[in-house]
Motif scaffolding. Structure first.
Motif, PDB file in Angstrom:
ATOM      1  N   ASP A  19     -20.252 -17.795   1.282  1.00  0.00           N
ATOM      2  CA  ASP A  19     -19.032 -17.019   1.044  1.00  0.00           C
ATOM      3  C   ASP A  19     -19.420 -15.592   0.664  1.00  0.00           C
ATOM      4  OD1 ASP A  19     -16.666 -15.868   0.303  1.00  0.00           O
ATOM      5  OD2 ASP A  19     -16.090 -17.418  -1.131  1.00  0.00           O
ATOM      6  N   ARG A  20     -19.499 -14.718   1.650  1.00  0.00           N
ATOM      7  CA  ARG A  20     -19.978 -13.357   1.421  1.00  0.00           C
ATOM      8  C   ARG A  20     -19.017 -12.516   0.580  1.00  0.00           C
ATOM      9  NH1 ARG A  20     -24.316 -11.488   4.145  1.00  0.00           N
ATOM     10  NH2 ARG A  20     -25.358 -13.016   5.497  1.00  0.00           N
ATOM     11  N   SER A  21     -17.795 -12.991   0.397  1.00  0.00           N
ATOM     12  CA  SER A  21     -16.869 -12.253  -0.459  1.00  0.00           C
ATOM     13  C   SER A  21     -17.343 -12.246  -1.907  1.00  0.00           C
ATOM     14  CB  SER A  21     -15.466 -12.858  -0.375  1.00  0.00           C
ATOM     15  OG  SER A  21     -15.410 -14.129  -1.000  1.00  0.00           O
ATOM     16  N   LYS A  22     -18.270 -13.147  -2.249  1.00  0.00           N
ATOM     17  CA  LYS A  22     -18.794 -13.214  -3.615  1.00  0.00           C
ATOM     18  C   LYS A  22     -20.186 -12.605  -3.733  1.00  0.00           C
ATOM     19  CE  LYS A  22     -16.001 -17.258  -4.771  1.00  0.00           C
ATOM     20  NZ  LYS A  22     -14.976 -16.439  -5.436  1.00  0.00           N
ATOM     21  N   PHE A  23     -20.740 -12.101  -2.644  1.00  0.00           N
ATOM     22  CA  PHE A  23     -22.057 -11.475  -2.704  1.00  0.00           C
ATOM     23  C   PHE A  23     -21.951 -10.121  -3.424  1.00  0.00           C
ATOM     24  CE2 PHE A  23     -24.427 -13.565   1.112  1.00  0.00           C
ATOM     25  CZ  PHE A  23     -24.117 -14.813   0.607  1.00  0.00           C
ATOM     26  N   ASN A  24     -22.950  -9.822  -4.267  1.00  0.00           N
ATOM     27  CA  ASN A  24     -23.008  -8.543  -4.999  1.00  0.00           C
ATOM     28  C   ASN A  24     -21.732  -8.281  -5.798  1.00  0.00           C
ATOM     29  OD1 ASN A  24     -25.611  -7.687  -3.860  1.00  0.00           O
ATOM     30  ND2 ASN A  24     -24.468  -7.461  -1.946  1.00  0.00           N
ATOM     31  N   LYS A  25     -21.141  -9.339  -6.334  1.00  0.00           N
ATOM     32  CA  LYS A  25     -19.829  -9.236  -6.985  1.00  0.00           C
ATOM     33  C   LYS A  25     -19.903  -9.330  -8.504  1.00  0.00           C
ATOM     34  CE  LYS A  25     -15.462 -11.872  -7.305  1.00  0.00           C
ATOM     35  NZ  LYS A  25     -14.559 -10.715  -7.304  1.00  0.00           N
ATOM     36  N   PHE A  26     -20.892 -10.047  -9.052  1.00  0.00           N
ATOM     37  CA  PHE A  26     -20.844 -10.421 -10.465  1.00  0.00           C
ATOM     38  C   PHE A  26     -21.810  -9.594 -11.314  1.00  0.00           C
ATOM     39  CE2 PHE A  26     -19.265 -14.037  -8.118  1.00  0.00           C
ATOM     40  CZ  PHE A  26     -18.116 -14.352  -8.824  1.00  0.00           C
ATOM     41  N   ASP A  27     -21.317  -9.175 -12.485  1.00  0.00           N
ATOM     42  CA  ASP A  27     -22.140  -8.419 -13.428  1.00  0.00           C
ATOM     43  C   ASP A  27     -23.206  -9.292 -14.074  1.00  0.00           C
ATOM     44  OD1 ASP A  27     -20.697  -5.854 -13.321  1.00  0.00           O
ATOM     45  OD2 ASP A  27     -19.051  -6.988 -14.222  1.00  0.00           O
ATOM     46  N   ILE A  28     -22.898 -10.581 -14.239  1.00  0.00           N
ATOM     47  CA  ILE A  28     -23.828 -11.517 -14.882  1.00  0.00           C
ATOM     48  C   ILE A  28     -23.844 -12.811 -14.077  1.00  0.00           C
ATOM     49  CG2 ILE A  28     -24.444 -12.745 -16.999  1.00  0.00           C
ATOM     50  CD1 ILE A  28     -22.573 -10.799 -18.512  1.00  0.00           C
ATOM     51  N   VAL A  29     -25.047 -13.329 -13.849  1.00  0.00           N
ATOM     52  CA  VAL A  29     -25.226 -14.650 -13.239  1.00  0.00           C
ATOM     53  C   VAL A  29     -26.175 -15.424 -14.150  1.00  0.00           C
ATOM     54  CG1 VAL A  29     -26.027 -15.940 -11.234  1.00  0.00           C
ATOM     55  CG2 VAL A  29     -24.880 -13.743 -10.908  1.00  0.00           C
ATOM     56  N   THR A  30     -25.806 -16.640 -14.522  1.00  0.00           N
ATOM     57  CA  THR A  30     -26.632 -17.404 -15.451  1.00  0.00           C
ATOM     58  C   THR A  30     -27.108 -18.722 -14.844  1.00  0.00           C
ATOM     59  OG1 THR A  30     -24.993 -18.829 -16.552  1.00  0.00           O
ATOM     60  CG2 THR A  30     -25.137 -16.534 -17.299  1.00  0.00           C
ATOM     61  N   ASP A  31     -28.247 -19.171 -15.353  1.00  0.00           N
ATOM     62  CA  ASP A  31     -28.779 -20.500 -15.049  1.00  0.00           C
ATOM     63  C   ASP A  31     -29.256 -21.109 -16.362  1.00  0.00           C
ATOM     64  OD1 ASP A  31     -29.960 -22.786 -14.036  1.00  0.00           O
ATOM     65  OD2 ASP A  31     -31.764 -21.751 -13.363  1.00  0.00           O
ATOM     66  N   HIS A  32     -28.326 -21.710 -17.078  1.00  0.00           N
ATOM     67  CA  HIS A  32     -28.648 -22.364 -18.350  1.00  0.00           C
ATOM     68  C   HIS A  32     -28.903 -23.851 -18.091  1.00  0.00           C
ATOM     69  CE1 HIS A  32     -27.892 -19.027 -21.074  1.00  0.00           C
ATOM     70  NE2 HIS A  32     -26.777 -18.752 -20.422  1.00  0.00           N
ATOM     71  N   GLY A  33     -30.110 -24.150 -17.625  1.00  0.00           N
ATOM     72  CA  GLY A  33     -30.496 -25.548 -17.447  1.00  0.00           C
ATOM     73  C   GLY A  33     -29.845 -26.243 -16.273  1.00  0.00           C
ATOM     74  N   ALA A  34     -29.465 -25.506 -15.235  1.00  0.00           N
ATOM     75  CA  ALA A  34     -28.803 -26.114 -14.082  1.00  0.00           C
ATOM     76  C   ALA A  34     -29.752 -26.320 -12.909  1.00  0.00           C
ATOM     77  CB  ALA A  34     -27.613 -25.264 -13.649  1.00  0.00           C
ATOM     78  N   SER A  35     -30.537 -25.295 -12.554  1.00  0.00           N
ATOM     79  CA  SER A  35     -31.316 -25.374 -11.317  1.00  0.00           C
ATOM     80  C   SER A  35     -32.440 -26.393 -11.387  1.00  0.00           C
ATOM     81  CB  SER A  35     -31.878 -23.998 -10.943  1.00  0.00           C
ATOM     82  OG  SER A  35     -32.898 -23.600 -11.827  1.00  0.00           O
ATOM     83  N   GLU A  36     -32.813 -26.832 -12.577  1.00  0.00           N
ATOM     84  CA  GLU A  36     -33.832 -27.881 -12.689  1.00  0.00           C
ATOM     85  C   GLU A  36     -33.367 -29.187 -12.049  1.00  0.00           C
ATOM     86  OE1 GLU A  36     -32.860 -29.531 -17.153  1.00  0.00           O
ATOM     87  OE2 GLU A  36     -33.848 -27.607 -16.910  1.00  0.00           O
ATOM     88  N   HIS A  37     -32.043 -29.323 -11.859  1.00  0.00           N
ATOM     89  CA  HIS A  37     -31.487 -30.510 -11.212  1.00  0.00           C
ATOM     90  C   HIS A  37     -31.322 -30.322  -9.707  1.00  0.00           C
ATOM     91  CE1 HIS A  37     -30.695 -32.016 -15.228  1.00  0.00           C
ATOM     92  NE2 HIS A  37     -30.049 -30.897 -15.517  1.00  0.00           N
ATOM     93  N   VAL A  38     -31.756 -29.189  -9.199  1.00  0.00           N
ATOM     94  CA  VAL A  38     -31.627 -28.853  -7.781  1.00  0.00           C
ATOM     95  C   VAL A  38     -33.006 -28.956  -7.138  1.00  0.00           C
ATOM     96  CG1 VAL A  38     -30.985 -27.062  -6.127  1.00  0.00           C
ATOM     97  CG2 VAL A  38     -29.700 -27.309  -8.268  1.00  0.00           C
ATOM     98  N   PHE A  39     -33.129 -29.743  -6.077  1.00  0.00           N
ATOM     99  CA  PHE A  39     -34.439 -29.902  -5.452  1.00  0.00           C
ATOM    100  C   PHE A  39     -34.878 -28.630  -4.734  1.00  0.00           C
ATOM    101  CE2 PHE A  39     -37.428 -31.354  -2.195  1.00  0.00           C
ATOM    102  CZ  PHE A  39     -38.323 -32.053  -2.998  1.00  0.00           C
ATOM    103  N   ASN A  40     -33.931 -27.950  -4.099  1.00  0.00           N
ATOM    104  CA  ASN A  40     -34.256 -26.738  -3.332  1.00  0.00           C
ATOM    105  C   ASN A  40     -34.088 -25.516  -4.235  1.00  0.00           C
ATOM    106  OD1 ASN A  40     -34.647 -24.739  -1.441  1.00  0.00           O
ATOM    107  ND2 ASN A  40     -33.258 -25.605   0.079  1.00  0.00           N
ATOM    108  N   ILE A  41     -35.058 -25.304  -5.107  1.00  0.00           N
ATOM    109  CA  ILE A  41     -35.000 -24.216  -6.086  1.00  0.00           C
ATOM    110  C   ILE A  41     -34.893 -22.854  -5.405  1.00  0.00           C
ATOM    111  CG2 ILE A  41     -36.364 -22.953  -7.799  1.00  0.00           C
ATOM    112  CD1 ILE A  41     -35.173 -25.337  -9.018  1.00  0.00           C
ATOM    113  N   ALA A  42     -35.651 -22.666  -4.327  1.00  0.00           N
ATOM    114  CA  ALA A  42     -35.640 -21.365  -3.653  1.00  0.00           C
ATOM    115  C   ALA A  42     -34.241 -21.013  -3.159  1.00  0.00           C
ATOM    116  CB  ALA A  42     -36.627 -21.376  -2.485  1.00  0.00           C
TER     117      ALA A  42
END
Length: 227
Positions: free
Chosen positions: A106-129
């Protein structure tokens, strides 16, 4: 997944130092909750010189660790960050339903946010990259990426553990500026109100080598990066 004492404390410090003064939008990887008791959150607001009575209006704020819990969006709204979104396969707390292993298109959300967080979420994602590619795409130029991930977790419920080279590597590869970095220690103790005791310590190898890992419940790597 959620913000405990250490994450809240650092966010309030960033706010008071002026880093977040122009931040109006945030998206969190994972449907993030507040993982601390109301009285401890109010004390953190008092310490930061902010109105702690705002916390009394947060729904379900004193339920943690039981459910239902309070969405983290109410905390950010108290800092003037009114546009809040999150992204999670489970769609909890109104999150955008998305499998973070897959490209987010969804490119409407690209370069949109002042802050992006990962508080313990991506560790549950196999495709980290792919997950961190999504985070990069969501962040505005000049915006902040906040990362809190496990180095040590005795619950062992994650695909991956992280280390300082992970933070340094993605910063170098993407030419991010490192605003803040630390370890977070969870020693298995509780505050008098029932929140987990958490402590930021400098990310220093000599200090790291003095730690008694048998006495730690969790050890996290924490970083704030600017795109």
């Amino acid at each position: 997944m959620g913000l405990g004492i250490a994450a809240v404390q650092n966010t309030l410090e960033l706010y008071n130092l002026g880093y977040l003064k122009n931040s109006k939008s945030i998206i969190e990887i994972g449907s993030q909750e507040l993982h601390l008791k109301k009285e401890d959150l109010k004390q953190l607001f008092d310490n930061a010189g902010l109105k702690s009575d705002l916390v009394d209006e947060y729904p379900n704020i004193n339920n943690w660790p039981e459910r239902p819990r309070c969405s983290a969006k109410y905390f950010y709204e108290s800092l003037g960050i009114k546009e809040y979104q999150s992204m999670d396969i489970n769609s909890d707390h109104g999150a955008i339903g998305h499998d973070l292993n897959k490209p987010f298109e969804d490119r409407s959300k690209f370069n949109k946010f002042d802050i992006v967080t990962d508080h313990g979420a991506s560790e549950h994602v196999f495709n980290i990259a792919e997950c961190y590619k999504t985070m990069h795409n969501l962040t505005k130029p000049g915006g902040y990426i906040i990362i809190a991930q496990h180095i040590l977790n005795r619950e062992n419920h994650s695909f991956f553990l992280f280390d300082e080279s992970f933070i340094e590597g993605i910063a170098a590869a993407n030419r991010y500026k490192v605003i803040y970095n630390s370890y977070i220690l969870n020693v298995g103790a509780k505050t008098k109100n029932g929140s987990d005791c958490e402590f930021h310590i400098p990310r220093n190898k000599t200090l790291f080598n003095t730690l008694d890992f048998t006495k730690l419940s969790q050890l996290n790597i924490y970083g704030v990066l600017q795109k």
